[in-house]
Motif scaffolding. Sequence first.
Motif, PDB file in Angstrom:
ATOM      1  N   UNK A  64       0.801  -1.100  -0.078  1.00  8.84           N
ATOM      2  CA  UNK A  64      -0.132  -0.237  -0.071  1.00  8.84           C
ATOM      3  C   UNK A  64       0.911   1.423   0.080  1.00  8.84           C
ATOM      4  N   UNK A  65       2.125   1.191   0.838  1.00  3.57           N
ATOM      5  CA  UNK A  65       2.981   2.344   0.749  1.00  3.57           C
ATOM      6  C   UNK A  65       3.603   2.711  -0.504  1.00  3.57           C
ATOM      7  N   UNK A  66       3.934   1.560  -1.117  1.00  2.06           N
ATOM      8  CA  UNK A  66       4.307   1.799  -2.648  1.00  2.06           C
ATOM      9  C   UNK A  66       3.422   2.093  -3.508  1.00  2.06           C
ATOM     10  N   UNK A  67       2.181   1.801  -3.330  1.00  4.75           N
ATOM     11  CA  UNK A  67       1.128   2.255  -4.327  1.00  4.75           C
ATOM     12  C   UNK A  67       0.805   3.679  -4.137  1.00  4.75           C
ATOM     13  N   UNK A  68       0.709   4.117  -2.939  1.00  2.00           N
ATOM     14  CA  UNK A  68       0.689   5.403  -2.411  1.00  2.00           C
ATOM     15  C   UNK A  68       1.136   6.680  -3.493  1.00  2.00           C
TER      16      UNK A  68
END
Lengths: 358, 279
Positions: free
Chosen positions: A148-152
């Motif tokens: 999720x952090x990478x997709x943010x």
Amino acid sequence: MSIQVQNIQKAFGSFIALDNLSLDFPAGELVALLGPSGCGKTTLLRVIAGLEQADSGRVLLDGEDASDTHVRERQVGFVFQHYALFRHMTVFDNVAFGLRMKPRGQRPSEAEIKRKVHELLNLVQLDWLADRFPAQLSGGQRQRIALARALAVEPRVLLLDEPFGALDAKVRKELRRWLRRLHDELHITSIFVTHDQEEALEVADRVVLMNHGRVEQIGSPADVYHQPATPFVYGFLGAANRFEGSSSAGGIAVGASTLTGDAQPEHGKVVAFVRPHELDIILQPDASGIPARISRVLTLGALTRVELEGQADVAGQHFDVELHAANPLVAQLAAGQTVRLQPRQVRVFAQPDTAGAA
Amino acid sequence: MSRAATLPRVLPGFGLSLGYTLSYLSLIVLIPLSAVFIRASELPLDAFWHAVTAPRVLASYRLSFGMALLAAAINTVFGLLLAWALVRYRFPGKKLVDALVDLPFALPTAVAGIALTALYAGNGWLGQYLEPLGIKVAFGPLGVLVALVFIGLPFVVRTVQPVLEDMETELEEAATSLGAHRWQTFRHVILPVLQPALMTGFALAFARGVGEYGSVIFIAGNIPMVSEITPLMIISKLEQYDYAGATAIASVMLVASFLLLLAINGLQAWQARRHGRSA
């Protein structure tokens, strides 16, 4: 966004990690880089991300040369094997990190960040953990937060380095399916590195098999499994029995015996591979086939595995045969018995000088 | 605690070890410390007040605590740099540099004092260039700072080093891949992880600086109201057989140091709570 790497060369001291490697990753696909440890797959991923600098060669993102672009500007999402979550931040702050680091002009408002982070946490189905710290999460949850952090930051490419490598078998299987579903929703060009052939075959649209810094084969999971291009690929993608012999009119001559089966013709010295479930056991000791003695019969659930020792010309070699446990033949097998082996399906390769098979 | 005492353990002896711990601590730490207060309390209150608030003594507090704080702050910054270089880079002579860090620990403090004085005195190697510029290091407050920076360095380096070694470079890589600049990565990712260790190093360097005598006494010059440290005030009282006066000043130092360390610890605990037991 498509990714191309052209003539990438990378060495660590005298160890060549990537050997003049060129690859195309079409847009929107989920590609697995598969290979044994030390084959250069992680190095390739890091070169694409910009975390590692290639000695020579180019990385093209969307057709543009990105070789000299800093990681920061490449807009790639990177997921690490050991999550690399920021321990001192809550799950929410971890996911919000990329948004908050944007230059003041491009930075969304706190309200917008909040909305976006919750949207992502919902996507990875962990919204209820927003206020926890990484130390309070399970491995599977941590990896989903890392994703999720990478997709943010809305990356153009998602790179995953052995994303499930640190998880136990059950969680791993769940996350695999989940990753596949997520990719079907987002269609973001993704590359993931794994040494687990089952994982690669199950999740990826396309599998790139690597060995010693080179590409051995590229293809759909079905292609690479059913039409392995090299002995290495055959050996890596599943259990294999290996026979060395020479091509002859009636089939493959292995010592005094001949392998028939569905053999492709090759000339001269050859290596023949047979999957354990494609090898038949013949009880008559004087029938044609490879002589072997049963050393163990193991029944695990629906399958029975028979371990055999080669006799005569193939003495010292081990063979595995898989049978359905319901097969009437199973009851007639006992350790110490001498039998003949005859393949139903053989895959033949001209004898290479590299002994790459597992 | 009763649970800890009743739970079966691989190694028994909770009662014995706790008893030992308490009596040893009392014998070595608490009894001598309480003696300070008992001795100081022999003074009538106004005499006590007079002893601890004499202008010379007040000036010495300012110097001792001020310079110890400043030196600890300097050491926190440069100790972090040193630890960073030692952990992150490989260079020839690294082992030697690593060993040199401990030298201020091992060196007799008087030796350090003499060496620093010789270096910074008006005719010393460095002093001869600094003095014409109007920077007077030896025999002044600045000398005290130099000596305290010298002896406090290992504390910060040695507390930060192991934490830095444990920190995966992946964290920094994750931060850059998310678009963070170098300063942002340092400020938001590295510093928070190192902060508890930095504060511990700071506290240790500070505590050592407040109590330091041997290396300071020579380089300070001991000019009344200017470069007298508090331990010197205690010694000079002792030399005049004013034991009660000496313990009065000692008790003030003790309480002040204790309160400062308590504050630093409290700050650390507060931060650990805020960051969810992550440190």
